[in-house]
Design a protein around this motif. Structure first.
Motif, mmCIF file in Angstrom:
data_model
loop_
_atom_site.group_PDB
_atom_site.id
_atom_site.type_symbol
_atom_site.label_atom_id
_atom_site.label_comp_id
_atom_site.label_asym_id
_atom_site.label_seq_id
_atom_site.Cartn_x
_atom_site.Cartn_y
_atom_site.Cartn_z
ATOM 1 N N TYR A 41 0.850 -1.201 0.000
ATOM 2 C CA TYR A 41 0.000 0.000 0.000
ATOM 3 C C TYR A 41 0.881 1.245 0.000
ATOM 4 N N SER A 42 0.454 2.238 -0.766
ATOM 5 C CA SER A 42 1.171 3.513 -0.769
ATOM 6 C C SER A 42 0.270 4.615 -0.248
ATOM 7 N N GLN A 43 0.829 5.416 0.664
ATOM 8 C CA GLN A 43 0.100 6.555 1.217
ATOM 9 C C GLN A 43 0.357 7.832 0.435
ATOM 10 N N THR A 44 1.275 7.790 -0.526
ATOM 11 C CA THR A 44 1.747 9.049 -1.121
ATOM 12 C C THR A 44 1.541 9.127 -2.632
ATOM 13 N N VAL A 45 0.516 8.442 -3.142
ATOM 14 C CA VAL A 45 0.277 8.457 -4.590
ATOM 15 C C VAL A 45 -0.962 9.275 -4.947
ATOM 16 N N ALA A 46 -2.110 8.901 -4.422
ATOM 17 C CA ALA A 46 -3.365 9.590 -4.773
ATOM 18 C C ALA A 46 -3.470 10.924 -4.041
ATOM 19 N N ALA A 47 -3.667 12.001 -4.798
ATOM 20 C CA ALA A 47 -3.721 13.342 -4.199
ATOM 21 C C ALA A 47 -4.924 13.511 -3.275
ATOM 22 N N THR A 48 -5.946 12.661 -3.446
ATOM 23 C CA THR A 48 -7.153 12.775 -2.621
ATOM 24 C C THR A 48 -6.946 12.239 -1.204
ATOM 25 N N GLY A 49 -5.882 11.450 -0.986
ATOM 26 C CA GLY A 49 -5.669 10.839 0.328
ATOM 27 C C GLY A 49 -5.970 9.362 0.346
ATOM 28 N N ARG A 50 -6.558 8.850 -0.730
ATOM 29 C CA ARG A 50 -6.831 7.416 -0.799
ATOM 30 C C ARG A 50 -5.536 6.619 -0.864
ATOM 31 N N LEU A 51 -5.580 5.412 -0.341
ATOM 32 C CA LEU A 51 -4.442 4.509 -0.466
ATOM 33 C C LEU A 51 -4.433 3.909 -1.863
ATOM 34 N N SER A 52 -3.248 3.587 -2.354
ATOM 35 C CA SER A 52 -3.160 2.827 -3.601
ATOM 36 C C SER A 52 -2.481 1.505 -3.303
ATOM 37 N N SER A 53 -2.771 0.510 -4.121
ATOM 38 C CA SER A 53 -2.261 -0.844 -3.896
ATOM 39 C C SER A 53 -1.541 -1.307 -5.147
#
Length: 944
Positions: free
Chosen positions: A674-686
């Protein structure tokens, strides 16, 4: 015989626009919030031409006020063009400065277009014995091609450059002479420049007419040979055709002159260019500039090591840096920083290798006296499940740090790690790092828990500037004006496989490793006050940082996959795919490669003639993308089958056959990251693999979730999903009483909306009305238009417009909220979630309506989507605390947007089920309830 001299003429605006749109999905935003996409795109093209071609003569031509002659002849010329995007308007002065600093001539004349200036200069240069390369992606220039004038189309999307000589132009346009391109453009017109052409004449017809009649005049003289409507249209628009040809003709007699001495390519003013590139934060461009012109970047920004430094201090640092040079393409070795920033060689520092038991114990004593310490691990792999520790570096003061190497033998390595266990377990010392989740997982493999407060510089910067990149090299150069030692210097250009870190000399590894810790320590000092200034400290400390350990636990736990089930599903899909292929070939009455867009286009639009005027791509082949085919599917069964075939093939290749390859051999589970620093909205990305995109809308897609199963027969999967959280949030944030009341009463919100909008009792709402209301409810969040709603439903555009208007009459506060959000964004340049997360909207005041409207939609959507992301993060943190403190055997496994998936031990199911539900529903206090739907089963599909 002397070699022919070459002149390169660049079409500035064509390259600027091309560069801007190349980055349109991922704009290049610097730390000042400036969109530098257009400048970067042009600069990359310019430097690429100079690097590849090493031209003797070069100039750049700009439009200035458009073509006066064409506008007078046809006032509508180029009138349909959208307003120039803000990023391009900002770019022009910067590009002028760059060219001036590089001593590259700018050709510009009021009332003339770049095409005409380049055309005129190319004719003059040809007479002077030059071969001219017109650097542009614009096909109109093909009319100018001769034996000594060619089009040079810059590389794009990795496709390499294209040179259009006489033969290439003949082939592309199916003409006998490049000059016939003018007739071609006159016949078919040009939608980009608003040249009308002959009505009803497209590319195919224009080529046919040129083969028959040779020119536009030839066609117009023989219209008696034409038939039907085509004859009528051509004869009625003869004057329009001739005007179009005139508009399409590039001028060759502009008042500009080619004097070769003025066009020579000279060495740039490195200091000035460096200053501009550093201001724009163009690191790679500056590096390329120095390599191309073989200059030393340090000439522009030189600093030396402090003379007071002792020999002992330097021995483990600067003396080694001569070995840190990377070979360039031509085999030469550039300076330590090709980008004009400071390097370790130019900076006062003390980095020490601590490799004895005595010195390690001394270091530990020092570490335990600090309030905060930065640490960084060096490992053999980027995969944390396989990574072995090579060493750990520490820094707690600018310019100072220590490296502790670890023996390759596991037993000896553990003895060294045990010495530092008190530091990692100390809950009073703040631990600083860049991407700390990686280090936490690696240390966990050695049974070491990282305790105490954390400060992750990558996450801090993500909150401060979410649209920028967050890797350490970028952060160091942007905020510290310092270029770190590249890892390629140690382990070669591949860099991904770090096993060779063991082969690097201890001195070099010390310098590299401690520098990372030192830089990260310094970045913390920059970012901490920035977080405070922007009101982001609470979000950082209370949500993002605690989430790091939660995600680390989930990633290490992984989820079990039923590989036998996927093998069976793969076999079934293969049969379905082959059956569909058989039906498609039968209906098309031919076999062809379904995966080939080119062959598919020929079958659909030439053989079957599904529509009269099929859309074409820029490369000239028929457009067969999903958007095009989806519109045709309701009318043509073969298209529906093709879309179904594509869906099944993607399902099989992307998930069913690929997921088993992601199973870890040791744990026998899948471990997403999981990445905390990809989606500008604050959503996690996998990713690796992406488990957030597992399909759910189709029956076959849903089957994939059946492959995700509990760890063994003692466990069951439990799924907990926020119900309509985004709609609840828009009701809460807008304060609309009607919508809030529906949620408080526990009504079906889509049914309640339909009752209000269609003015019918709740129990008389039809399924169709509820469906329309649902589409509008979710569409409002994303700024749906009447056209968009009509595309998603079977409503006409006027019906969709009326439905949206009635919706806003029903929920007037909601309409007011949307307007206020946009006004706030226009005034402040950003919007915020309920918990203070910011989304910056750089184009909210753009004069370009298309660009501006996208940010207006984000002004409404980002706070809602971001608040939902924040709330589920709080729930995850709280649930993990409960699982840890209660020492439960059950684990949290996955987060998929609004859903959490757990592996729950049968003995704990009745205890944890209500706890998880209550914790999620109370993650954030609102005036309307958050509700959570729960399910359980022997696989994810059953639980969902």
């Amino acid at each position: 015989m002397a070699e022919q001299k070459r002149l390169f003429l660049l079409d500035a605006y064509a390259l600027i626009f091309r560069g801007y749109y190349a980055f349109i999905k991922n704009p290049r935003i610097n730390s000042k919030g400036m969109d530098t996409s257009a400048i970067m795109g042009f600069t990359n093209s310019l430097l690429d031409v100079i690097r590849r071609e090493k031209p003797d003569h070069l100039a750049v031509a700009f439009d200035n006020g458009g073509s006066q002659m064409r506008s007078e002849a046809f006032p509508a010329y180029k009138a349909n063009r959208l307003e120039t995007p803000e990023a391009i308007r900002i770019a022009i002065p910067y590009i002028h400065k760059i060219l001036e600093a590089m001593h590259i001539p700018i050709v510009e004349l009021e009332g003339y277009e770049a095409d005409d200036l380049i055309g005129t200069l190319s004719v003059q240069a040809e007479k002077a014995g030059y071969k001219t390369y017109m650097v542009t992606p614009d096909k109109d220039f093909a009319q100018l091609v001769t034996d000594n004038v060619v089009m040079y189309k810059p590389s794009r999307m990795g496709n390499g450059i294209e040179i259009w000589d006489v033969e290439k132009v003949k082939e592309k346009f199916e003409v006998e002479d490049p000059k016939q391109v003018i007739d071609f453009l006159g016949m078919m017109g040009d939608s980009v420049d608003n040249i009308p052409g002959l009505p009803g004449v497209g590319e195919k017809t224009a080529k046919k007419f040129l083969k028959q009649y040779g020119s536009l005049e030839g066609l117009l003289a023989n219209t008696h040979e034409l038939k039907g409507k085509m004859k009528e249209k051509v004869e009625a628009n003869k004057d329009l055709g001739m005007l179009s040809k005139e508009l399409a003709t590039i001028m060759l007699d502009c008042p500009v002159e080619f004097h070769e001495e003025n066009f020579e390519l000279n060495t740039p003013d490195i200091e000035k260019v460096t200053e501009i590139f550093q201001d724009l934060e163009f690191r790679r461009a500056l590096e390329n500039l120095h390599r191309i012109f073989k200059t030393d970047a340090n000439d522009a920004n030189s600093q030396t090591v402090s003379p007071e430094k002792t020999t002992d201090e330097v021995s483990s640092g600067n003396q080694q840096l001569d070995m840190f040079s990377v070979a360039t393409d031509d085999g030469s070795k550039p300076s330590e920083s090709l980008r004009g920033y400071k390097t370790a060689q130019q900076t006062d520092h003390f980095y020490q290798c601590v490799d004895t038991e005595f010195s390690q114990k001394l270091l530990l004593k020092k570490l335990l006296l600090q309030e905060s310490v930065c640490f960084d691990t060096e490992t053999t792999s980027l995969n944390t499940l396989e990574a072995k520790l090579v060493g750990i570096s520490f820094s707690y003061e600018k310019g100072k740090g220590y490296y502790v190497p670890l023996p390759e033998n596991d037993k000896e390595a553990n003895q060294v790690l045990d010495r530092f266990r008190p530091f990692f377990n100390d809950e009073s010392i703040e631990k600083i790092g860049q991407n700390l989740k990686y280090d936490i997982k690696v240390l966990k493999n050695y049974d070491i828990d990282v305790k105490g407060p954390l400060f992750d510089t990558m996450i801090a910067h993500y909150l401060i500037n979410p649209d920028m990149r967050h890797n350490m090299e970028v952060l160091s150069e942007t905020y510290l004006h310092y270029t770190p030692i590249p890892i390629e210097s140690l382990i070669g250009k591949k860099g991904k496989n770090q096993a060779s870190m063991r082969d690097v000399s201890l001195d070099l590894l010390t310098e590299y490793a401690v520098e990372d810790a030192d830089i990260t320590w310094q970045l913390k000092q920059v970012f901490e006050p920035e977080l405070k200034k922007n009101g982001l400290t609470k979000l950082f400390k209370d949500i993002e940082i605690p989430l790091v350990k939660v995600l680390a636990s989930m990633e290490m736990e992984g989820i079990r996959l039923d590989e036998k089930f996927l093998q069976s599903l793969s076999s079934d899909l293969t049969k379905d795919i082959e059956h569909l292929e058989h039906l498609i070939y039968k209906e098309a009455d031919t076999d062809f490669n379904l995966a080939s867009p080119k062959q598919l286009g020929v079958v659909l639009f030439e053989k079957l003639n599904l529509i009269d005027k099929p859309k074409k791509t820029k490369t000239g082949q028929y457009a067969t993308g999903e958007e095009v085919l989806s519109k045709l599917a309701p009318k043509h069964p073969i298209v529906k089958r093709i879309l179904e075939w594509r869906g099944l093939v993607k399902l099989k290749n992307t998930y069913v056959d690929a997921l088993p390859n992601e199973v870890n051999k040791t744990t026998q589970r899948i471990h997403t990251t999981y990445s905390q620093t990809v989606a500008a909205t604050g959503r996690l990305s996998s990713n690796n693999p992406n488990l957030q995109n597992i399909p759910i809308r189709t029956e076959r897609g849903q089957q994939i979730r059946k492959a995700f199963v509990p760890r063994d027969s003692n466990y069951t999967l439990l799924a907990a999903d926020y119900s309509q959280i985004e709609l609840r949030l828009i009701a809460e944030m807008s304060g609309d009483e009607e919508m809030k009341s529906s949620f408080i009463r526990g009504e079906d919100i889509h049914k309640a909306t339909a009752a209000n909008v269609f003015k019918v009792p709740l129990d008389e709402v039809t399924r169709e009305q509820r469906s329309y209301a649902k589409t509008v409810n979710f569409g409002i969040i994303y700024g749906v238009s009447a056209f968009g709603l009509s595309q998603q439903t079977d409503l006409s555009r006027s019906e969709a417009k009326e439905l949206i208007e009635t919706y806003y009459e029903t929920y007037p506060t909601l309409k007011s909220f949307i307007a206020k959000q946009i006004d706030f964004a226009r005034e402040n340049g950003y919007v915020e979630t309920l918990l203070g997360r910011r989304r910056y909207l750089k184009n909210i005041n753009s004069r370009n309506a298309v660009v501006r409207s996208a940010d207006e939609r984000n002004a409404v959507n980002a706070p809602i989507q971001g608040s939902a992301a924040d709330i589920i993060k709080i729930a995850m943190i709280n649930i993990q605390d409960i699982l840890d403190s209660g020492k439960y055997r059950s684990k949290m496994l996955l987060q998929v947007h609004d859903e959490l998936v757990f592996d729950v031990h049968h003995d704990e199911l009745d205890i944890l089920k209500p706890i998880i539900k209550e914790t999620m529903e109370n993650a954030y206090s609102m005036s309307i309830p958050l509700t959570v739907d729960m399910g359980q089963g022997s696989n994810w599909l059953e639980a969902h």
